[in-house]
Every structure is written in structure tokens, then in C-alpha cells.
Design a protein around this motif. Sequence first.
Motif, PDB file in Angstrom:
ATOM      1  N   LYS A 166       0.805  -1.230   0.000  1.00  0.00           N
ATOM      2  CA  LYS A 166       0.000   0.000   0.000  1.00  0.00           C
ATOM      3  C   LYS A 166       0.838   1.281   0.000  1.00  0.00           C
ATOM      4  O   LYS A 166       0.548   2.220  -0.752  1.00  0.00           O
ATOM      5  N   CYS A 167       1.910   1.350   0.792  1.00  0.00           N
ATOM      6  CA  CYS A 167       2.657   2.616   0.846  1.00  0.00           C
ATOM      7  C   CYS A 167       3.288   2.930  -0.515  1.00  0.00           C
ATOM      8  O   CYS A 167       3.322   4.092  -0.931  1.00  0.00           O
ATOM      9  N   SER A 168       3.724   1.898  -1.252  1.00  0.00           N
ATOM     10  CA  SER A 168       4.286   2.151  -2.587  1.00  0.00           C
ATOM     11  C   SER A 168       3.176   2.551  -3.556  1.00  0.00           C
ATOM     12  O   SER A 168       3.369   3.428  -4.413  1.00  0.00           O
ATOM     13  N   GLU A 170       0.601   4.193  -2.936  1.00  0.00           N
ATOM     14  CA  GLU A 170       0.256   5.606  -2.729  1.00  0.00           C
ATOM     15  C   GLU A 170       1.387   6.529  -3.141  1.00  0.00           C
ATOM     16  O   GLU A 170       1.157   7.589  -3.702  1.00  0.00           O
ATOM     17  N   GLN A 171       2.638   6.070  -2.906  1.00  0.00           N
ATOM     18  CA  GLN A 171       3.780   6.955  -3.212  1.00  0.00           C
ATOM     19  C   GLN A 171       4.123   6.956  -4.699  1.00  0.00           C
ATOM     20  O   GLN A 171       4.782   7.864  -5.173  1.00  0.00           O
ATOM     21  N   THR A 207      -2.524  -0.142   8.410  1.00  0.00           N
ATOM     22  CA  THR A 207      -1.148  -0.537   8.081  1.00  0.00           C
ATOM     23  C   THR A 207      -0.758  -0.097   6.662  1.00  0.00           C
ATOM     24  O   THR A 207      -1.614  -0.055   5.766  1.00  0.00           O
ATOM     25  N   SER A 208       0.546   0.240   6.512  1.00  0.00           N
ATOM     26  CA  SER A 208       1.012   0.649   5.180  1.00  0.00           C
ATOM     27  C   SER A 208       1.401  -0.579   4.356  1.00  0.00           C
ATOM     28  O   SER A 208       1.880  -0.465   3.240  1.00  0.00           O
ATOM     29  N   SER A 210       3.200  -4.569   3.693  1.00  0.00           N
ATOM     30  CA  SER A 210       4.587  -5.056   3.597  1.00  0.00           C
ATOM     31  C   SER A 210       4.605  -6.105   2.495  1.00  0.00           C
ATOM     32  O   SER A 210       3.547  -6.601   2.073  1.00  0.00           O
ATOM     33  N   ALA A 337       7.710   2.532   7.437  1.00  0.00           N
ATOM     34  CA  ALA A 337       7.478   2.868   6.024  1.00  0.00           C
ATOM     35  C   ALA A 337       8.682   3.583   5.408  1.00  0.00           C
ATOM     36  O   ALA A 337       8.649   4.785   5.193  1.00  0.00           O
ATOM     37  N   HIS A 339      11.671   4.393   2.398  1.00  0.00           N
ATOM     38  CA  HIS A 339      11.487   4.686   0.972  1.00  0.00           C
ATOM     39  C   HIS A 339      12.121   3.651   0.050  1.00  0.00           C
ATOM     40  O   HIS A 339      12.087   3.805  -1.156  1.00  0.00           O
ATOM     41  N   GLY A 341      11.136   0.493  -0.737  1.00  0.00           N
ATOM     42  CA  GLY A 341      10.076  -0.515  -0.603  1.00  0.00           C
ATOM     43  C   GLY A 341      10.554  -1.920  -0.906  1.00  0.00           C
ATOM     44  O   GLY A 341      10.100  -2.885  -0.294  1.00  0.00           O
TER      45      GLY A 341
END
Length: 461
Positions: A166-168, A170-171, A207-208, A210, A337, A339, A341
Motif C-alpha cells: 500500500k505505501c508504494s 500511494e507513493q 497498516t502501510s 509489507s 514505512a 522509501h 520498498g
Amino acid sequence: MSEAKIPYKIYLSEENMPKAWYNLRADMKKKPAPLLNPETLQPVKPEELEKVFCKELVQQELDDQTREIPIPEEIQDFYKMYRPSPVVRAYCLEKKLGTPAKIYYKFEGNNTSGSHKLNSAIAQAYYAKKQGLKGVTTETGAGQWGTALSMACSYFDLDCQVYMVKCSYEQKPFRREVMRTYGASVTPSPSMNTSVGRKILEEHPGTSGSLGCAISEAIEAASSQDGYRYVLGSVLNQVMLHQSVIGLETKAALDQYGVVPDVIIGCAGGGSNLGGLIAPFMGQKLRGEQDYQFIAVEPASCPSLTRGKYAYDYCDTGKVTPLAKMYTLGSGFIPSASHAGGLRYHGMNSTLSELLDQGLIEARSVEQTSVFDAAEQFARIEGILPAPESSHAIRVAIDEALKCKETGEEKTILFGLTGTGYFDLFAYEKFNNGEMSDYIPTDEDLAPGFASLPEVPESHD
Ligand SMILES: Cc1ncc(COP(=O)(O)O)c(C=O)c1O
């Protein structure tokens, strides 16, 4: 050969390109421990793995005897589109650092996916097609693997379903669009699509994600659809096998000019690029032909090699995979999180883990602000904007070169530049604004992950 005759960029000629992948395990006296079925705790049988993975890839995964595995012609042809990749002498960086060391890097970013991941993606898509499958599912961390697999699947006309951490997601919206352009569907993970995703969201709301979570979701998606199998872009021995093309090309290119590296450095997420780069050199070391220093570099925020335990563990957070013996922080560990990933993975390839345990490679962890310092320095002087993952290797290559400056040693340093960072500009923006922080987990932070390790009797440990 005199220095002056060594070109800035060394390419192999087409006829010298590798025709077979090199299986390092064949040269290891003590082999990596076998994958275990988590229920029986017995070594997994091919037929168990074939429910999830493509048949021929299962054979490659379990084969620790065959030294050379021929690269099918279709894959060799595809490789010709973007390979050989150059081995570049970083003259400008050397000069800027004022080091007597010679620095070489093998650059894998010269394809649309932007990284080494395409080397294995095309192989895995080929075997899926050969098996007559409709499509494949996968996870992606930084997005490079998902992009590579979408390219490979569109080439072989296969459906591609990607679960993106998820964090990637969004980024890196643009990376997602590249995947969609190549025809893949992309879902942020954890998602409500799968029962394992729903469970993770319930236990860790907000959670972001994994890599471990995304793997569980992709496996469930493959198992619940007819004609689909799951493919993985790192961690497995089959992936490291395909990535041996990096090391084979590098060694053949350097051999042409009599260049022998003293130190070989790579970043380590699940271990595939590092394992692939060092493979033929490590083979020589194992056979007693030549000695090298090998350094695996990982983020201090996800320190599986430097602070993990060498134990059997699940390869995913949802605990649906076989157990692999590896350096691990525990499949329950969810890293902060960061950078990079592609380096946020709780475990490590079992072959590299075994080599570390035998003291044949060493591991270092580095903090992300110092990694971006090195990335920026490299970008400004060598003209390539590196991926955050690759920049971990740059950091340590620069550190080693600066050590040589102090000692006067004229070492030859080789590192793997696995990819470009054009989709990582959100991270560069944070760094440029001075908003990037370092997070090093405390022992208390690591404890729950270790507590999640499965109990495996001594005979297998
Ligand atoms: C550019 C790049 N380098 C390195 C890695 C780490 O993977 P591995 O350790 O399998 O090479 C990744 C993973 O996503 C990546 O995208």
C-alpha cells in the motif's frame, strides 16, 4: 592490460552472452536447508509446490545439484532486447572522492521496468505460458517487480494480477500506471479482496502493508482461480538462478580486460540481485580458485541479516507459504514505512542466508538519510538517478572507497546498480526538503516478530 585500454563501459558481445544460468547451490558443500511443509515439517514435495507455482519453476527451486541450467532460446531472444547491460567504471565518482580505489558498477536500469527484475520476470512468464496457464498473480514492493512482470506477461499474452504494497501504491501512482499500460491489474495490499488481506487489516488497521502481506494475498488469489499460478520476484532460489545472468555477464566482461574485483557489494531485499551478481564469483571462492569479499547491504529499518535470527520461518505474513530456513525478523514483523520498498522484507533468500551463516559473505545495515546522501552524490557525478534500493549498495561502495583513501589501498570495488529512481521522486522530495528521518527498530520492536517464529524441531534446524 594497461588501464588506458579499459573502456568506460564494458559490454559483452552478443555471441558471448550467457546461454545457461548458473546454479550456485551445486557448488555449495553444505546446501541451503530444504523448504518444509509447515504442517508435516517434512521437506516439501514438488507436487505440493506445483499447486501454487509453475511446474518447471518448482524443479528449478528444488534443484541444488545441476550447475548449469540452459536459458531457453525465447528468453535469450528477449534478453537481447535490453541485455547485455554495461559494466561501468565510475571514473568521475573516483575522482570526486579522491580515492585510489577503482569503482565499477553493473547497471541493470536500462529497460522500461527500470531494474534487474525483468531478468526473472521474463523467465517466469515464459514457463507459465509453456504450461498453458491463463495468468499469474504476484506482489510488488517498490513496483519494479510488478512492472517487470506486466511487461513479461504482455509479451507472452498472459493475464497479470499485481498486489502492490500500500505505501508504494500511494507513493508511486505512475508506476502503477506503467503496469496498467502493460495490461496488468493492480490492487493496493492489504486489500479486502482476499480473506488474508481482510484479516491483516482487522489486526493492523491503517497498516502501510509489507511485502510479506502482499505475498499472502497474491498466493490466495492464485489458488482461488483456475489456470493461475503465483510468481515471486525475489527471495526464492529460482529467482536468484535467473539473476545469475547479471553475475555471468559481469564476470565475462571483466575477464576480457583482466579486471578482478576485490570487493563485491549489493543491496539485499530478498537477495536476488546480490545472489545473482555474486554467483559466479562465489562459485570460484567455493571451489578455492579465487577469493573475494562480498558485502550485503540492507536498511537499518529492516535488518534481517544483521539482527535477524537464522531460523525456519514463513515467507509471508499470512503464513500460507512453506517454511524456509533464512535470516529473518519473523513473518509478523512489519517494518517502518521506509522509501526503499523493495528492501522491506522480513526474511532473506535461503542460499544467501546459508552463505552468511558460513561466514562467506558479510552484511551491513545503513540508514536511509545516509543512503540518499550517497544517491545524490552519485546522481550528480555519474549521471544516473539511482533507485533507493540500489543506493544502499552505492553507500557502502563509497564508504569502502573512502577507506581506501585513508589506507592508500588500490582496491577494485564492484557494486550492483540494480535500477533507476525516476519513480521514487517522492522520496527524493522528502530528502531534499530535509523531511526524511531514520528509524532503527529497538530490540523491543523486534521481539514480537521473533515471537512469531514457528517451532521447528532441531533435526531440521
Ligand atoms: C531496484 C531494486 N533493487 C533491489 C531490490 C531488492 O530485491 P532483491 O534483493 O531481490 O534484489 C528491489 C526490489 O524490489 C528493487 O526494486
